[in-house]
Each structure stands twice: as C-alpha cells, then as structure tokens.
Design a protein around this motif. Structure first.
Motif: not given
Length: 71
Positions: A12-29
């Motif tokens: 799907t070329r989508a996923g998530s990242v964690l900011l340095d403070d631990g906050t998750p953010l999703e990204f799309d294709a």
C-alpha cells in the motif's frame, strides 16, 4: 523534522513514523511517493513534513534523513 520509521506496508506504500517524543503519525502512499523512496524499514531515521495540527496533523512527505529535502 525528523522521525523514526515505525511501520511500512510495501503493497500500500503507507505506514507510520514515531516522532522523537514518541508520538505516532501515519502516512499514506502520496506522502511516501513524494519522497522518492522505494522501500522503508522500521527503525530507519526519516525526514518528514507535516500539515495541520492536533488530531488533524498528517505527514505529507517522508524520505530518508540523509536524503535532501526537495523543499
């Protein structure tokens, strides 16, 4: 801004990242495609751009931290 890749689904070329403070953010294709990558592995340092704030904050660009930011 930099973050750490957390999840990535190559189909799907989508996923998530964690900011340095631990906050998750999703990204799309489209955000993944904007960075010119072909693959992303959990744990890689990435450079991201976001839009919005609070619960509406979203990743619009993701690439490796060592790659230049297209602007």
């Amino acid at each position: 801004m930099q973050a750490t890749a957390f999840t990535f689904d190559a189909s799907t070329r989508a996923g998530s990242v964690l900011l340095d403070d631990g906050t998750p953010l999703e990204f799309d294709a489209p955000a993944f495609d904007a960075g010119g990558l072909r693959l992303l592995r959990p744990g890689q340092r990435v450079r991201i751009r976001t839009e919005g704030s609070g619960d509406g904050r979203r990743v619009v660009f993701v690439t490796l931290a060592t790659y230049p930011d297209a602007g």
